[in-house]
Design an enzyme around this catalytic site. Structure first.
Site, mmCIF file in Angstrom:
data_model
loop_
_atom_site.group_PDB
_atom_site.id
_atom_site.type_symbol
_atom_site.label_atom_id
_atom_site.label_comp_id
_atom_site.label_asym_id
_atom_site.label_seq_id
_atom_site.Cartn_x
_atom_site.Cartn_y
_atom_site.Cartn_z
ATOM 1 N N TYR A 142 32.873 -30.379 -28.379
ATOM 2 C CA TYR A 142 33.946 -30.219 -27.405
ATOM 3 C C TYR A 142 34.920 -29.107 -27.775
ATOM 4 C CZ TYR A 142 33.257 -34.332 -24.422
ATOM 5 O OH TYR A 142 32.792 -35.243 -23.511
ATOM 6 N N LYS A 193 22.002 -36.603 -35.384
ATOM 7 C CA LYS A 193 20.708 -36.023 -35.016
ATOM 8 C C LYS A 193 20.289 -35.178 -36.225
ATOM 9 C CE LYS A 193 17.357 -35.275 -32.053
ATOM 10 N NZ LYS A 193 16.421 -36.320 -31.577
ATOM 11 N N ASP A 225 19.198 -40.307 -30.061
ATOM 12 C CA ASP A 225 18.272 -40.696 -28.984
ATOM 13 C C ASP A 225 17.843 -42.149 -29.152
ATOM 14 O OD1 ASP A 225 16.954 -39.882 -31.300
ATOM 15 O OD2 ASP A 225 15.245 -38.988 -30.251
ATOM 16 N N ASP A 249 30.855 -39.722 -26.434
ATOM 17 C CA ASP A 249 31.151 -39.698 -24.998
ATOM 18 C C ASP A 249 30.006 -40.358 -24.232
ATOM 19 O OD1 ASP A 249 32.471 -38.950 -22.570
ATOM 20 O OD2 ASP A 249 31.033 -37.297 -22.377
ATOM 21 N N ASP A 253 29.687 -44.538 -22.563
ATOM 22 C CA ASP A 253 29.414 -44.878 -21.157
ATOM 23 C C ASP A 253 28.255 -45.869 -21.064
ATOM 24 O OD1 ASP A 253 31.376 -43.090 -20.253
ATOM 25 O OD2 ASP A 253 30.124 -42.374 -18.603
#
Ligand code: IPM
Ligand code: MG
Length: 363
Positions: A142, A193, A225, A249, A253
């Protein structure tokens, strides 16, 4: 000493849900003698762009710096989507996060048992769900530099962003995760990752190092993932999850939907001194704005987080959470959590019912 709370409704449903949160604050002040002063009338996001061309006006930033806590609704909407990034509503929110140094974002995903049937997952998959996502909030993709869109020699445009984390940034968010885990079931899953990205390989290495200071907490690692898959496959395996800004983020959700609705989930963003900004994790939902349809619970539960983390009033936090629970027990539901066995109510009626339940507790 009176605590100063800056109220920033923002855009879209932010305005309506904040009105309900303020009703709760008024009761806490009036009936429960909470010593707070609310500061109102300052703008952020699209509303601020309309008024001054700047999503984070200087006076709003100054008020936020001077306040003990910020309560924020939501920012953004289609009206401002075509603007350059530097003056989009989202910059207001990101500017507050970075200017206030709010690097630790706590996003609890807790399933209220009353909402079991509102979840899209089978009851046995989500019963007892209680996850805390610790999202790094002021670094990573970000904020990484360089960023932008450049023109290549062949005339083609190329977009680029940078994933960067320094060791100290990883250490401090790691500490928050381990410290919080100590107050829970002492399990941290760090999400990265590391099989592909050097930056997150360092993330993993630093997490392991910080972990040595917390031998009583169990640490596991998971690729992002796989974490996304595990969240919908077997979410009960998780307690505290700690991760990079953008991974957090996305995963938050997904975790939100396990609880039935993103309209239920609050968040706290804290800096090194424990100062905080509190906001629902959902956005400004322009499609339902101004229609008395939005669920105010995420914002009201954000007030509870503020009571707990900044105002040092954990009993009041519990009361607010219990008031929400009792209203759900009574079968009241906004549209996002409604099933045909319930009583459908609007934003204001939901807020009023929670306020009434809170008042009732003081008798
Ligand atoms: C969130 C939101 C924000 C984010 C947006 C509105 C900039 O999605 O708080 O999760 O991406 O962090
Ligand atoms: Mg988000």
């Amino acid at each position: 000493m009176s605590h100063k709370i800056l109220i920033l409704p923002g855009d879209g449903i932010g305005v309506e849900i904040m009105a309900e949160a303020e009703k709760v604050l008024d009761v806490l002040r009036g009936d429960f003698s909470l010593d707070i002063e609310t500061i109102r009338g300052y703008l952020v996001g699209g509303a601020a762009i309309d008024a001054s061309g700047n999503p984070l006006p200087e006076e709003t930033l100054q008020q936020a710096k001077a306040a003990d806590a910020v309560l924020l609704g939501a920012v953004g909407g289609p009206k401002w989507e075509g603007l350059p990034y530097a003056i989009r509503p989202e910059r207001g929110l990101l500017g507050l996060r970075s200017e206030l140094g709010l690097f630790a974002n706590l996003r609890p995903a807790v399933l209220y048992p009353q909402l079991l049937s509102a979840s899209t997952l089978r009851p046995e998959v989500v019963t007892g769900l209680d996850i805390l996502i610790v999202r790094e909030l002021t670094g990573g993709l970000y904020f990484g530099q360089p960023r932008g869109v450049r023109v290549l020699e062949n005339g083609e445009r190329q977009g680029f962003n940078t994933l960067v984390y320094s060791e100290s940034e990883i250490e401090r968010i790691g500490r928050v995760a381990f410290e919080t885990a100590r107050k829970r079931t002492k399990k941290v899953c760090s999400v990265d990752k590391a099989n592909v990205l050097e930056c997150t390989e360092l993330w993993r290495e630093v997490m392991n190092r910080v972990h040595q200071e917390y031998p009583d907490v169990a640490l596991s690692h998971m690729y992002v993932d796989n974490a996304a898959m595990q969240l919908v496959r077997y979410p009960l395996q998780f307690d505290v999850m700690v991760t990079e800004n953008m991974f957090g983020d996305i995963l938050s959700d997904a975790a939100a939907m396990l609880t039935g609705s993103i309209g239920m989930l609050p968040s706290a963003s804290l800096n090194a001194e424990g100062k905080g900004m509190y906001e629902p994790i959902h956005g400004s939902a322009p499609d339902i704005a101004g229609k008395d349809l939005a669920n105010p619970i995420a914002t009201i539960l954000s007030v509870a987080m503020m009571l707990r983390y900044t105002l040092n009033a954990p009993e009041l936090a519990t009361r607010v959470e219990k008031a929400v629970g009792s209203v759900l027990d009574a079968g009241l539901r906004t549209r996002d959590i409604y099933t045909d066995k319930d009583r459908l109510v609007g934003t204001a009626a939901m807020g009023d019912a929670i306020v009434a339940a809170l008042r009732h507790m003081n008798r």
